[in-house]
Write a protein that holds these residues in place. Structure first.
Motif, mmCIF file in Angstrom:
data_model
loop_
_atom_site.group_PDB
_atom_site.id
_atom_site.type_symbol
_atom_site.label_atom_id
_atom_site.label_comp_id
_atom_site.label_asym_id
_atom_site.label_seq_id
_atom_site.Cartn_x
_atom_site.Cartn_y
_atom_site.Cartn_z
ATOM 1 N N LEU A 1 -16.193 -6.530 9.411
ATOM 2 C CA LEU A 1 -16.430 -7.886 8.528
ATOM 3 C C LEU A 1 -16.034 -8.973 9.043
ATOM 4 C CD1 LEU A 1 -15.922 -6.066 5.029
ATOM 5 C CD2 LEU A 1 -18.036 -6.659 6.257
ATOM 6 N N ALA A 2 -14.638 -9.268 9.684
ATOM 7 C CA ALA A 2 -14.488 -10.552 10.108
ATOM 8 C C ALA A 2 -15.412 -10.872 11.477
ATOM 9 C CB ALA A 2 -13.063 -10.367 10.705
ATOM 10 N N PHE A 3 -15.715 -9.843 12.325
ATOM 11 C CA PHE A 3 -16.503 -10.134 13.408
ATOM 12 C C PHE A 3 -17.872 -10.606 12.881
ATOM 13 C CE2 PHE A 3 -19.967 -8.337 16.252
ATOM 14 C CZ PHE A 3 -19.442 -9.084 17.343
ATOM 15 N N CYS A 4 -18.232 -9.755 11.836
ATOM 16 C CA CYS A 4 -19.913 -10.219 11.187
ATOM 17 C C CYS A 4 -19.760 -11.678 10.743
ATOM 18 C CB CYS A 4 -20.112 -9.462 10.125
ATOM 19 S SG CYS A 4 -21.671 -9.564 9.228
ATOM 20 N N LEU A 5 -18.515 -11.974 10.100
ATOM 21 C CA LEU A 5 -18.416 -13.363 9.571
ATOM 22 C C LEU A 5 -18.609 -14.362 10.688
ATOM 23 C CD1 LEU A 5 -17.786 -15.400 7.333
ATOM 24 C CD2 LEU A 5 -15.365 -14.888 7.485
ATOM 25 N N ALA A 6 -17.781 -14.100 11.657
ATOM 26 C CA ALA A 6 -17.959 -15.153 12.878
ATOM 27 C C ALA A 6 -19.375 -15.206 13.237
ATOM 28 C CB ALA A 6 -16.874 -14.533 13.797
ATOM 29 N N CYS A 7 -20.158 -13.939 13.472
ATOM 30 C CA CYS A 7 -21.460 -14.044 14.012
ATOM 31 C C CYS A 7 -22.173 -14.797 13.194
ATOM 32 C CB CYS A 7 -21.954 -12.601 14.199
ATOM 33 S SG CYS A 7 -21.371 -11.659 15.302
ATOM 34 N N ASP B 1 -5.674 -7.802 13.791
ATOM 35 C CA ASP B 1 -6.729 -6.718 13.344
ATOM 36 C C ASP B 1 -7.956 -7.213 12.923
ATOM 37 O OD1 ASP B 1 -7.349 -4.013 13.571
ATOM 38 O OD2 ASP B 1 -7.133 -3.892 11.339
ATOM 39 N N VAL B 2 -7.659 -8.312 12.282
ATOM 40 C CA VAL B 2 -8.981 -9.265 11.682
ATOM 41 C C VAL B 2 -9.039 -10.574 12.485
ATOM 42 C CG1 VAL B 2 -9.551 -10.613 9.758
ATOM 43 C CG2 VAL B 2 -8.804 -8.235 9.254
ATOM 44 N N ALA B 3 -8.247 -11.090 12.722
ATOM 45 C CA ALA B 3 -8.343 -12.241 13.427
ATOM 46 C C ALA B 3 -8.884 -12.124 14.819
ATOM 47 C CB ALA B 3 -7.101 -13.185 13.542
ATOM 48 N N LEU B 4 -8.482 -11.395 16.077
ATOM 49 C CA LEU B 4 -9.173 -11.030 16.792
ATOM 50 C C LEU B 4 -10.815 -10.791 16.867
ATOM 51 C CD1 LEU B 4 -8.935 -11.148 19.976
ATOM 52 C CD2 LEU B 4 -7.679 -8.878 19.986
ATOM 53 N N PRO B 5 -11.090 -9.764 16.386
ATOM 54 C CA PRO B 5 -12.339 -9.224 16.189
ATOM 55 C C PRO B 5 -13.244 -10.802 15.741
ATOM 56 C CG PRO B 5 -11.210 -7.544 15.220
ATOM 57 C CD PRO B 5 -10.384 -8.798 15.538
ATOM 58 N N SER C 1 -10.663 -23.063 12.366
ATOM 59 C CA SER C 1 -9.893 -23.063 10.969
ATOM 60 C C SER C 1 -10.015 -21.641 10.197
ATOM 61 C CB SER C 1 -10.285 -24.299 10.057
ATOM 62 O OG SER C 1 -11.449 -24.029 9.846
ATOM 63 N N MET C 2 -11.258 -21.243 10.365
ATOM 64 C CA MET C 2 -11.393 -19.809 9.586
ATOM 65 C C MET C 2 -10.723 -18.786 10.487
ATOM 66 S SD MET C 2 -12.443 -17.747 7.329
ATOM 67 C CE MET C 2 -13.447 -18.884 6.443
ATOM 68 N N ALA C 3 -10.491 -18.866 11.792
ATOM 69 C CA ALA C 3 -9.843 -17.849 12.611
ATOM 70 C C ALA C 3 -8.397 -18.098 12.233
ATOM 71 C CB ALA C 3 -9.969 -18.178 14.061
ATOM 72 N N ALA C 4 -7.674 -19.143 12.081
ATOM 73 C CA ALA C 4 -6.504 -19.301 11.738
ATOM 74 C C ALA C 4 -6.110 -18.730 10.257
ATOM 75 C CB ALA C 4 -6.040 -20.923 11.492
ATOM 76 N N TYR C 5 -7.275 -19.140 9.214
ATOM 77 C CA TYR C 5 -7.164 -18.764 8.142
ATOM 78 C C TYR C 5 -6.818 -17.192 7.951
ATOM 79 C CZ TYR C 5 -8.006 -17.546 3.236
ATOM 80 O OH TYR C 5 -8.115 -16.933 1.830
ATOM 81 N N LEU C 6 -7.896 -16.542 8.662
ATOM 82 C CA LEU C 6 -8.141 -15.018 8.398
ATOM 83 C C LEU C 6 -6.693 -14.547 9.038
ATOM 84 C CD1 LEU C 6 -11.662 -14.517 9.808
ATOM 85 C CD2 LEU C 6 -10.538 -13.968 7.456
ATOM 86 N N ALA D 1 -1.968 -11.484 7.643
ATOM 87 C CA ALA D 1 -0.651 -11.293 7.504
ATOM 88 C C ALA D 1 -0.003 -11.238 6.384
ATOM 89 C CB ALA D 1 0.060 -12.553 8.239
ATOM 90 N N ALA D 2 -0.562 -11.713 5.171
ATOM 91 C CA ALA D 2 0.036 -11.577 3.914
ATOM 92 C C ALA D 2 -0.278 -10.230 3.403
ATOM 93 C CB ALA D 2 -0.467 -12.559 2.977
ATOM 94 N N LYS D 3 -1.603 -9.687 3.971
ATOM 95 C CA LYS D 3 -1.959 -8.093 3.638
ATOM 96 C C LYS D 3 -0.996 -7.201 4.132
ATOM 97 C CE LYS D 3 -5.626 -5.012 3.652
ATOM 98 N NZ LYS D 3 -5.544 -4.611 2.152
ATOM 99 N N GLY D 4 -0.355 -7.716 5.304
ATOM 100 C CA GLY D 4 0.858 -6.794 6.029
ATOM 101 C C GLY D 4 1.785 -6.813 5.036
ATOM 102 N N LEU D 5 2.131 -7.853 4.294
ATOM 103 C CA LEU D 5 3.391 -7.671 3.541
ATOM 104 C C LEU D 5 3.050 -6.562 2.257
ATOM 105 C CD1 LEU D 5 4.169 -11.604 3.050
ATOM 106 C CD2 LEU D 5 5.369 -9.932 4.464
#
Length: 299
Positions: free
Chosen positions: A2-8, A121-125, A147-152, A157-161
């Motif tokens: 979905l992150a890849f899709c958002l970027a597209c 896992d989200v930012a790189l795609p 900025s969206m890449a940085a935000y994701l 990372a918060a989801k990792g917590l």
């Protein structure tokens, strides 16, 4: 995926064969990371998710590792059809998925580094999307995209917590240091995870206030009250069953949140189809009882 899709969608890329391959590769990236994790985490899963060990025994541990490597080869073969840059980024994905769980680095034993790799896992795609076209759109000066890449990255990372929280006691018993077990108590770990989660779901306010996105993206805050309820559950319920149920529902929230971003960027038929397909996968996991964090499987 979905992150890849958002970027597209943000870059205005049309859905062609290369983009579809990108969907497949980024989907498999998350999948293979979980396969390697299932192979490596025998001691932890013995404490936290014995049902997963049962499935591992049925499938075969060595067979699982071979299957994971086969998925990696499939990812690389598909990526080679797109572009050299996309192939290189896919190779990085494979290394990250492998080294998060396995030697020699086994990054998941290093709390800060593990959160960073988990966030990728989200930012790189997301960052891989420009590489699906021959020349790729220019992104260095595209501040909304960056900025969206940085935000994701920060968001996941918060989801990792959060994802480390249900395994607090089992990980401690297994001697594994995670972002959760750094805390003296599970309640303290839950408060840290809740604070981080609430903060990142307020991210759209800052993205809009900074002029990077239009005011319509504040509609993503519709998920904020649900997230607050989730955070309260994290703190107030400290049994394993409640924690695992919370984590399962958190995946639905995460999927819905990214889907909302996608639909706000491009409310097209293709976007709706991708979002619905993703939600179907999530709900089928529950309906077909394929999730090893089911109520009856938690001890």
């Amino acid at each position: 995926m979905l992150a890849f899709c958002l970027a597209c969608k943000l870059l205005g890329l049309s859905i062609d064969l290369d983009v579809l391959i990108g969907f497949a590769v980024t989907f498999l990236y998350s999948a293979v990371a979980n396969l390697f994790n299932g192979y490596s985490d025998v001691a932890e899963d013995n404490q936290n998710l014995p049902a997963r060990l049962y499935l591992l025994g049925l499938y075969g541990r060595r067979r699982l590792l071979r299957s994971a490597y086969a998925v990696c080869l499939l990812m690389l073969a598909l990526a080679a059809l797109v572009s050299p840059v996309f192939l290189g980024l896919t190779a990085i994905c494979v290394v990250i998925a492998h080294q998060y769980s396995l030697p020699p680095f086994r990054v998941k034993e290093r709390p800060v580094s593990s959160l960073a790799l988990f966030a990728l896992d989200v930012a790189l795609p997301f960052l891989m999307a420009p590489a699906v076209t021959e020349h790729g759109p220019a992104v260095l000066g595209n501040w909304p995209f960056l900025s969206m890449a940085a935000y994701l990255f920060v968001w996941f990372a918060a989801k990792g917590l959060v994802k480390n929280l249900p395994d607090y006691h089992g990980d401690r018993d297994a001697g594994l240091t995670t972002s959760a077990t750094l805390s003296p108590t599970r309640r303290h770990a839950a408060i840290v995870a809740a604070a981080g989660t609430i903060a990142v779901y307020l991210g759209p306010v800052f993205l809009v206030a900074g002029g990077q996105f239009a005011a319509k993206y504040l509609l993503t805050l519709v998920w904020f009250p649900i997230v607050c309820v989730q955070c309260a559950r994290m703190i107030l319920r400290d049994d394993s069953q409640s924690a695992n149920n919370m984590l399962r529902f958190d995946m639905v929230v995460s999927t819905g949140y990214l889907s909302t971003w996608i639909l706000l960027v491009d409310p097209s038929v293709s976007s709706i189809g991708i979002v619905l397909g993703s939600l179907v996968v999530i709900f089928l996991m529950d309906a077909l009882k394929l999730d090893t964090r089911r109520k009856k499987d938690v001890v």
